[in-house]
Design an enzyme around this catalytic site. Sequence first.
Site, PDB file in Angstrom:
ATOM      1  NE  ARG A  31      -7.327  -2.335 -10.459  1.00 32.20           N
ATOM      2  CZ  ARG A  31      -6.272  -1.576 -10.760  1.00 32.20           C
ATOM      3  NH1 ARG A  31      -5.270  -2.110 -11.428  1.00 32.20           N
ATOM      4  NH2 ARG A  31      -6.223  -0.312 -10.399  1.00 32.20           N
ATOM      5  CE1 TYR A  50      -8.977  -7.456  -3.141  1.00 28.41           C
ATOM      6  CE2 TYR A  50     -10.034  -6.199  -4.883  1.00 28.41           C
ATOM      7  CZ  TYR A  50      -8.889  -6.583  -4.208  1.00 28.41           C
ATOM      8  OH  TYR A  50      -7.674  -6.090  -4.597  1.00 28.41           O
ATOM      9  CG  HIS A  81     -13.941   2.053 -12.018  1.00 26.91           C
ATOM     10  ND1 HIS A  81     -14.718   2.129 -10.877  1.00 26.91           N
ATOM     11  CD2 HIS A  81     -12.827   1.375 -11.657  1.00 26.91           C
ATOM     12  CE1 HIS A  81     -14.095   1.534  -9.871  1.00 26.91           C
ATOM     13  NE2 HIS A  81     -12.954   1.066 -10.311  1.00 26.91           N
ATOM     14  NE  ARG A 121      -2.114   5.290 -10.810  1.00 20.89           N
ATOM     15  CZ  ARG A 121      -2.987   6.144 -10.261  1.00 20.89           C
ATOM     16  NH1 ARG A 121      -3.621   5.807  -9.168  1.00 20.89           N
ATOM     17  NH2 ARG A 121      -3.220   7.311 -10.815  1.00 20.89           N
ATOM     18  CG  ASN A 147      -2.120  -0.887   1.100  1.00 24.95           C
ATOM     19  OD1 ASN A 147      -2.376  -1.455   0.036  1.00 24.95           O
ATOM     20  ND2 ASN A 147      -2.859  -1.041   2.171  1.00 24.95           N
ATOM     21  NE  ARG A 150     -10.687  -0.611   1.391  1.00 23.93           N
ATOM     22  CZ  ARG A 150     -10.779  -0.708   0.071  1.00 23.93           C
ATOM     23  NH1 ARG A 150     -11.664  -1.505  -0.467  1.00 23.93           N
ATOM     24  NH2 ARG A 150     -10.003   0.011  -0.718  1.00 23.93           N
ATOM     25  CG  HIS A 180     -13.830  -3.781  -3.941  1.00 20.50           C
ATOM     26  ND1 HIS A 180     -14.462  -3.995  -5.151  1.00 20.50           N
ATOM     27  CD2 HIS A 180     -12.795  -2.942  -4.202  1.00 20.50           C
ATOM     28  CE1 HIS A 180     -13.833  -3.318  -6.099  1.00 20.50           C
ATOM     29  NE2 HIS A 180     -12.828  -2.672  -5.564  1.00 20.50           N
TER      30      HIS A 180
END
Length: 704
Positions: free
Chosen positions: A384, A477, A444, A414, A55, A573, A601
């Site tokens: 992703r 997730y 997205h 990314r 992170n 979160r 998530h």
Amino acid sequence: MNTDEKKINNISPAAAYLNRDLSWIEFNRRVLGEAQDPENPLIERAKFLAIVSSNLDEFISVRVAGIQDQIRAGYTKKDFTGYTPSGLYKRLSKRVTKIVADQYRTFKDISRSLHKEGIVFVDYEDLTPAQELSVEEYYRDIIFPVLTPMAVDQSRPFPLVHSQFIYLAVVLTRKDSQEDEPYFAILQIPSNLPRCIPLPHRSNSKKRQFVFIEDVIRHHIQTLFSGYDPVAVSEFRLTRNSDLTIDEEGAEDLLEEIEKELRKRRRGVPARLEVQKGIHPYALEQLQAEFELEDFLFEIEGPLDLGFLRSFTSSLKGFSYLLNPPVEPMYPAEFEENEDFFEVLSTRDVLVYHPYESFDAMTDFIIQASEDEQVMAIKMTLYRVSGNSPLITALANAAESGKQVTVVVELKARFDEERNIAWARKLEQSGCHVVYGLVGLKTHAKVTLIVRQEGSELRRYVHVGTGNYNDSTAKAYTDLSLFTANHEIGLDASELFNQMTGYSANYNWNSFIVAPTNMSLSLQKLILREAEHAAAGRPARIIAKMNSLSNQEVIDYLYSAAQAGVSIDLIVRGVCCLRPGIEGLSERITVRSIVDRFLEHSRIYYFENGGDPEVYLSSADWMTRNLTRRIELMCPVKDSSIRGQIVKILELSLMDNVKSSFLQPNGYYERIDDKKAPLRSQFAAMDVTRWKGSRALPSPTKHS
């Protein structure tokens, strides 16, 4: 709203809002808290420590590097939280320094505990003769052939140092020479070899010992520099600015432009330098001169890059008792009873809650569609995707069988750019129509549309998710998947794909709320509607579950709604720029964060609406980038029984008193002991019967 805006404007930015980047540091501190929690299994604690490290890597390579760019450009304007880039940079430097120190204190504690369990990191000097012989053989046969020492002198300039790889800085003197000036070289630690080398052990022993590869190389450094005496050998690690700058409008081929930028990323501006504590002054001088870094320099007492703990702990055998018990996702009962997805969805909608219910349902849905002769078209967004996704194979097979397959691939996801480029090429080769989204916007939204010929009609089947189409992350997730054949949702899904792939005029959505076209305005209207209900004495409540909340406009509307009497429970979160519990501003707002075994998530938005509740599933957080620079989707849940299931999921989150931390007005988080029986929402959700059904929400809670 004008009166309430004045109330907000009369409060200083620092008093009304929390800074996004400082809030992120507090989130990572909560992750570190899981590594420090002795109630968590030991290897799980080590994994959380690895997450803290990765992170921080991303945060520094993107957020901190961006602030450094602003400072270099002379940008001095304050953000809406009251910080200039230089002021924020100083505060971040202090916070990051502190969390890194806590991180390595935690590593020492976990290492001691692992040692007691028989998992031991051994210093090279403490190897037994038999172990040393084994390691020397491993060095000679495996490590030495791939090492490349790189001298730095007048004829050989400083070589390219790759971001987030570990190197050795070597200070040398020439044998039989009277020169005072030392020599300098660097050496990259091979990343394709194990970081921790297992040592020989007795067959009946449960103890497992390991030595770090950098220690082995350091001990054998003389083999790489014959004729020189090593004075000092120290580890270092550089983090570069990793953000991509892409001119989409000027790019003739977006895929090629991104590949070009990925090559540039390797030479990004240095943002952080980590060095081994006690590094030789000459080596440090050389590194600082090359990288031009005076701050964000960290002297580390311990192994650099604790991210290795993730792969290391995954490779351990025989220590399952130090892990959480495995969770076997259930196959959704609705599809297990009837394996024909289209037949099931023709009569009812289905909600799937990951990771408690299997992502295999999504994969099987696409596989069935790819093999069904009545299916005419499949359209899907991919943001992703896992390394070996069965979805890609199913889509390719569908295209090869003659179906119209359209895939909107987000190349700018990314750190997943290279993988997505590979998938895009594979899909194109199989005959899929691959679209790279709209200029200036990331795609997205997570949505799939299947068009099927049923008699004389075409019927649309839609999947909308809160998470990526990734079978790997779906095991780690918490996310929601909605399968539906609702006519209005199907029409909107068709239009959304038309807008992403072609030209389309303004459209009056039947059900969808879409960014960047109407999501920001729709959120304002939904929040204002709750304020109007509260003013009229009708039930008014907002529950919003998301990853991050940082858009000032949305926050101001929430403040105004709270002042109008709306009870607001936020389950955020990570980053939260809203400051709860401020008298006259936000005393009716609570903010809690749940950090637990699985990464929270899902994005769920609940509006009481005067007693006629509306529930939305979404791909979007309430961040400026989601509302203005991405194609995002909010989908209403029309089926009343599924709304009940989602309400129950929210209820479990609101009742969590084990892993919930409450945001305080000062920007820090606290665990609250409410004296009730412990309830851990993620563990409760493993019992599917706890949320497969409808129950009333708990009353609003206040914590300050």
